[in-house]
Design an enzyme around this catalytic site. Sequence first.
Site, PDB file in Angstrom:
ATOM      1  N   GLU A   1       0.796  -1.226   0.000  1.00 52.16           N
ATOM      2  CA  GLU A   1       0.000   0.000   0.000  1.00 52.16           C
ATOM      3  C   GLU A   1       0.831   1.281   0.000  1.00 52.16           C
ATOM      4  OE1 GLU A   1      -3.316   0.483  -0.188  1.00 52.16           O
ATOM      5  OE2 GLU A   1      -3.645  -1.661  -0.475  1.00 52.16           O
TER       6      GLU A   1
ATOM      7  N   SER B   1     -50.236 -29.635  30.027  1.00 50.11           N
ATOM      8  CA  SER B   1     -50.094 -30.290  31.327  1.00 50.11           C
ATOM      9  C   SER B   1     -48.842 -29.876  32.097  1.00 50.11           C
ATOM     10  CB  SER B   1     -50.089 -31.816  31.135  1.00 50.11           C
ATOM     11  OG  SER B   1     -51.340 -32.245  30.625  1.00 50.11           O
TER      12      SER B   1
END
Length: 776
Positions: free
Chosen positions: A191, A471
Amino acid sequence: MSKKRNSRKPARGRKASRSWFRKLLGLLLKLALVLSVVAAAGLVYLDAQVREKFEGKRWALPAKVYARPLELYPGQALTADDFKIELQALGYRSVSSASRPGTVHWSGNSARIVTRSFPFPDGVEASRTLQLDFGSGGLQRLRDGGGGSLSLVRMEPMMIGGIYPKDNEDRDLIRLEDAPPSLPAALIAVEDRDYYDHFGISLRGIARAMWVNARAGRFVQGGSTLTQQLIKNFYLTADRTLARKLLEMPMAVLLDLHYDKEEILEAYLNEVYLGQSGARAIHGFGMGSRYYFGRPVGELSLAQSALLAGLVKGPSYFDPRRHPERALERRNLVLRLMKDQEKIDEEQYQAAVDEPLGVVAQGGLRKGAYPAYLDLVKRQLQEEYRDEDLSSEGLRVFTALDPLVQSRAERAQQDWLKKLESGYNLPANELESSMVVADPQTGEILSVIGGRNSSYEGFNRALDALRPVGSLVKPAVYLTALEQGYTLASQIEDEAFDLELPNGDIWSPDNFDHKSHGDVALHYALSRSYNQATAKLGLDIGVEKVVDMLERLGVDRELKPYPSLLLGAQALSPLEVAGVYQTIAANGFRVPLRAIRSVTDAEGEELSRYPFKLRQQVDPRLVHLIQYAMQEVAREGTARYSYSVLPNNLNIAGKTGTSNGQRDSWFAGFTGNRLAVVWVGRDDNATLPFTGSGGALRVWTDFMRREHPEPFYASRPEGVEYAWIDEATGLQSDKRCEGSQQLPFLAGTEPQDSVDCGQRRSRSNNPLDWFRGWFQ
């Protein structure tokens, strides 16, 4: 005379010309002065902006959320395969010789690992070398690198997610010294090769870019230095405009003037954009290393450093998961530049080029794989912290999530949903499910599954799906009856009846088998889940009292005292059900379910701790009785399927649940160290071809089979006595009589009358002998 006048005209022209020139020059000087003042003021302003942001808070740091740390000790029920799963999730590398943190060497059932250091709230756990020997029963020996025995070692926790700011940027801040030397070297090589020689801008790079752009007739190359790129990302926009470029250059010079190259490079390492994970933006090489390689940045190899540096040019275009060929070519270009610039030698270059990309697959036991659990964590955090604090202050959140428990729960759920769809000829992916797993001793939530696709960040059924519990409500009904003076041996009537409601409707409960069973013992009615007996019992003791019991057990939402509540018409989430059953498992002490253990700030200072809390809600003696009846559910009642898979010595207490119309399949149950609630159903609320026993119980049982939990042993409270009872009459009997069963009673409530069975013989292979090993 005329000649003289003619001779003066050129002089006046020259004078006028000089006067005009002086005025223009003065104007230009004034304009230059004004522009200089404006430029100076602009530079002063830019300088202030550059320094203020660079020296202040640079980033909004998301809160990081961690799973529990795996604690290792000899005798632990941890298999070598489980440990491999844990290491894989932590990003450990399998090598021929483990010498660096994050590496492991396997030799048969023995592992030599070098752990990573980690800053826990109670202090830093240093990196250390460990030798682990596994056997059929789990971890047999734990030694240090020198062969000395160790009693307990704590591994570093897995980071499982974060709470992100509005821009969804995710990053792990690193220092320059945290990064391997190959990373900044690779970045500079590709870069900005003159990074250490320029003053923020590169005149050579600018000239080259101007030439390329002039030939193309548009901006195609920027010629930016790393400093300029940092300015663009940190202060400006990414738009390729002349104005942005002209602003970027003086700011880069100012940044370079005030700060040294290492400071600027460190900021760049933490700022640069490296990819996208859904809505989450991956910023910085610290997060990039974990996202692509599943390891801390300090463990990157040369080839991996080159790949990350190469991604800076175009994270989407060179994405190694979607475009591995492009990524490989780009990585090798970076390596070649490093070799040409003499940052690496030929041998290093060739070895790195030959290395595969090594990118980890997304998903699995890694960050982002636990959306339902993270959802719960966020909700609990928001009770104490502001959203902006959670998304910007870099908090660290330590949770109780156990990735191994979660993995076993997910596999059990996935396998059984497929089996149910196949066995009942249902369309694929039609069934949905959710699950909550907790430690009944501490109330810590170990696992949450929000739906069939456990990695989907959508509707969280474990927290938000309110479904009739069927239940599952019955233990609360029977516990209320015990509190009102009933005993497990009390005879209750299981017969059909009609109840006229205030609106004129008739409520007629019916048993699942559509039969009535006459007078039955209370414990028997619960274990067989008789609706008629339960409804009549609940009406006799009062629905309001059952509502009060449910609230004491842990239900916080408003409950209406309608008769249908007695058979589970009330809708709850799996998490709420887990809270109710947690209180029963904890002997009547309400233990708030919690996912978070502690929270620290970015520096490790502890902000909040979530200690073990409990409050007595129900008499432990009564809970002991209901625990007995709930074990009978698993041994002989509606959940007896569980013992066709699980070992007989694993004491289980639980309850099946099927909602009206058979639209919901539930099971909630616990062992000594695991409580789990499972719901199976359909989002369209369609009828299921199976009950709680045929669906949710199968998932629960398979999970427990994989989990190998501890048996449930009940401590008999003071004031509880056991007596032999005749099943048919509920009167005292003798252990040698057929049809007799030993039941617990509050002292003094056992039946005073007895029955003469007329047969004094011992029973063999009595299925009720399980109670002998129930308590210790």
